[in-house]
Design an enzyme around this catalytic site. Structure first.
Site, PDB file in Angstrom:
ATOM      1  N   LYS A 226      14.663   0.154  64.380  1.00  0.00           N
ATOM      2  CA  LYS A 226      14.518  -0.963  63.908  1.00  0.00           C
ATOM      3  C   LYS A 226      15.647  -1.933  63.313  1.00  0.00           C
ATOM      4  CE  LYS A 226      12.381  -3.684  60.542  1.00  0.00           C
ATOM      5  NZ  LYS A 226      13.144  -4.749  60.636  1.00  0.00           N
TER       6      LYS A 226
ATOM      7  N   GLU B 206      21.170   3.802  51.985  1.00  0.00           N
ATOM      8  CA  GLU B 206      22.866   3.372  51.201  1.00  0.00           C
ATOM      9  C   GLU B 206      21.894   2.121  51.255  1.00  0.00           C
ATOM     10  OE1 GLU B 206      25.471   1.283  51.354  1.00  0.00           O
ATOM     11  OE2 GLU B 206      25.780   1.237  53.828  1.00  0.00           O
TER      12      GLU B 206
ATOM     13  N   CYS C 131      28.151  -4.405  51.927  1.00  0.00           N
ATOM     14  CA  CYS C 131      27.858  -3.379  50.915  1.00  0.00           C
ATOM     15  C   CYS C 131      28.768  -3.150  49.806  1.00  0.00           C
ATOM     16  CB  CYS C 131      26.574  -2.554  51.567  1.00  0.00           C
ATOM     17  SG  CYS C 131      27.373  -1.245  52.220  1.00  0.00           S
TER      18      CYS C 131
ATOM     19  N   GLU D 192      23.985  -7.865  42.346  1.00  0.00           N
ATOM     20  CA  GLU D 192      25.314  -8.110  44.178  1.00  0.00           C
ATOM     21  C   GLU D 192      24.430  -9.631  44.233  1.00  0.00           C
ATOM     22  OE1 GLU D 192      25.594  -5.003  47.089  1.00  0.00           O
ATOM     23  OE2 GLU D 192      23.281  -5.307  47.204  1.00  0.00           O
TER      24      GLU D 192
END
Length: 490
Positions: free
Chosen positions: A175, A250, A284, A385
């Site tokens: 996906k 992750e 990330c 973040e």
């Protein structure tokens, strides 16, 4: 020309029964470049069913490692032949610069080659448990792997999951992110030209609420591997409890980049720029918190800001562009809101902070490289973040304070230390609670090394032998070398 994308289920390209389509935009100019399907729950369940059927048939799972390796090499070769097209699609769909997109395409092909090679290495163990007993430890495929990838590295993240999952003998459902499916579609077109059996790999585009949730909840999916935000990672963990499937995550990061007084200033500044502004900060593992020792703090900040102001932001197809577009209007607005919050919290904005609407970039989603100083550890721009070209710079006195500041976060994905004193650098990096770390460099890594984080940055590892292990079950087989009645019950 606007592409009409289709689902790939059981070896066939099919239209979704859902007439609603997702507009796929080029973030550099907002042009619609494709229309993507929004798969239904029933279509997702069909893909899962066909993947399970293919797995149980043994058409792929029971092939020898050498046979699977040959197919992976075929995929790598097809990707290498289409390298320029893959890079162009990534650049158009994600907003990356051409240089970044080309590097991602090359690394994606190399990942398939790496796992093909790994399949030809010895795998397993044998123990002499006793004089009459031998124990074998073998690795087996898990079954059906649901792979959910983010929008920041659409091609590379897809391959980081697909290559080891297929190498292990699993069937897969991929996906892609709703807004960046183009390179995934191209890879499936290339895989369709290889010896990979029909029904082993499926591509299902659509929303996380429907496609992602169905994959995570399904009793017929044996592992779900997700890369994305920590919040969504928690939702996937909850959804996966139905059949206690394995979960590999992750997730987010707020990574520290520690620069000591004795660091080579030019090198430290250069990598600190690369650490946050590569990929427009949409990475990330970005070094979004720069920690600088007080002896060189002022000089570092002056040099860093001057360099940041000189960075060329622009469309990815322009050779002079060093930083490309933000992936979407929604994400651009989120970054700009964080910049507003930072100023409101009392941080000092030294450069950047605005959307770029000049030099032909009026229709695109571009943000200036942004640097904040005078920040405290309780500020949102330090703790949360942002996932954009925004960095905070903090001052520290000594090793102890540097380590304390570095670890003062709920995340633990990455981190770096810059110092000419290798003993000090190793002392400090070993105390940084993060899964991916560097000394006197940043971001540079390779497919052989495991990728993943501590704390709320995730569970499990991608890449290397660890990445293959993620998609395998470990079985012990005990063999009697002298079969006789045990006579336990006399």
């Amino acid at each position: 020309m606007t592409l009409n994308l289709k689902l790939y289920i059981n070896g066939e390209w099919i239209e979704s029964n859902n007439p609603d389509k997702q507009d796929i935009l080029n973030p550099a100019n907002q042009q619609i470049i494709a229309k993507a399907p929004k798969a239904t729950k029933e279509e997702t369940e069909k893909a899962i069913h066909m993947a399970k059927t293919a797995f149980e048939s043994g058409v792929w799972s029971e092939r020898t490692p050498q046979e699977r390796a040959q197919t992976l090499l075929e995929i790598a070769e097809k990707m290498e032949e289409s390298m320029d097209e893959l890079a162009d699609l990534e650049m158009q769909n994600n907003g990356k610069t051409r240089r970044e997109a080309q590097a991602d395409a090359a690394e994606a092909a190399n990942t398939f080659r790496y796992y093909a090679g790994l399949l030809n290495h010895p795998n397993g163990q044998i123990y002499e448990a006793s004089q009459d007993m031998q124990t074998m430890i073998v690795k087996e495929p898990m079954g059906v792997a649901g792979l959910i990838v983010p929008w920041n590295f659409p091609l590379l993240m897809s391959v980081w999951k697909m290559a080891p999952a297929l190498a292990a003998g699993n069937s897969i459902i991929l996906k892609p992110a709703e807004i960046t499916p183009l390179t995934a579609v191209k890879v499936f077109e290339l895989m369709d030209q290889t010896s990979l059996p029909k029904g082993v790999a499926h591509l299902v585009m659509g929303s996380g609420a429907i496609v992602g949730q169905t994959i995570a909840e399904s009793d017929h999916v044996d592992i779900v591997s997700f890369t994305g935000s920590t919040g969504v990672g928690r939702q996937i963990m909850k959804a996966a409890t139905g059949n206690l499937k394995k979960v590999s995550l992750e997730l987010g990061g707020k990574s520290p980049n520690i620069i000591f007084d004795d660091a080579d200033l030019e090198t430290a500044v250069d990598y600190a720029l690369f650490g946050i502004f590569m990929g427009a900060g949409q990475v990330c593992s970005s070094g979004s918190r720069i920690l600088v020792q007080e002896g060189i703090y002022d000089k570092f900040v002056t040099t860093y800001v001057a360099r940041a102001k000189a960075i060329k932001v622009g469309p990815g197809n322009e050779e002079s562009s060093e930083v490309g577009a933000i992936v979407s209007k929604k994400h651009m607005e989120s970054i700009l809101e964080y910049i507003r919050i930072g100023k409101e919290e009392g941080a000092t904005l030294l450069c950047g902070g605005k959307r770029i609407e000049r030099d032909g970039m009026e229709k695109g989603f571009f943000i200036e490289p942004t640097v904040f100083t005078d920040v405290t550890s309780d500020m949102r721009i330090v703790r949360e973040e942002i996932f954009g070209p925004v960095v905070v710079i903090q001052k520290f006195k000594d090793e102890e304070e540097a380590i304390k500041l570095a670890n003062d976060t709920e995340f633990g994905l990455a981190g770096a230390v810059f110092s000419k004193d290798q003993h000090k650098a190793m002392r400090v990096i070993q105390k940084v609670r993060a899964g991916i770390t560097w000394v006197n460099t940043y971001h540079l890594t390779n497919v052989q090394a495991p990728w993943g984080g501590y704390k709320q940055s995730g569970i499990g590892r991608s890449l290397g032998t660890y990445g293959l292990d993620e998609y395998q079950e470990t079985k012990q087989i005990n063999i009697s070398l002298n079969p006789q009645p045990i006579q336990w019950f006399e």
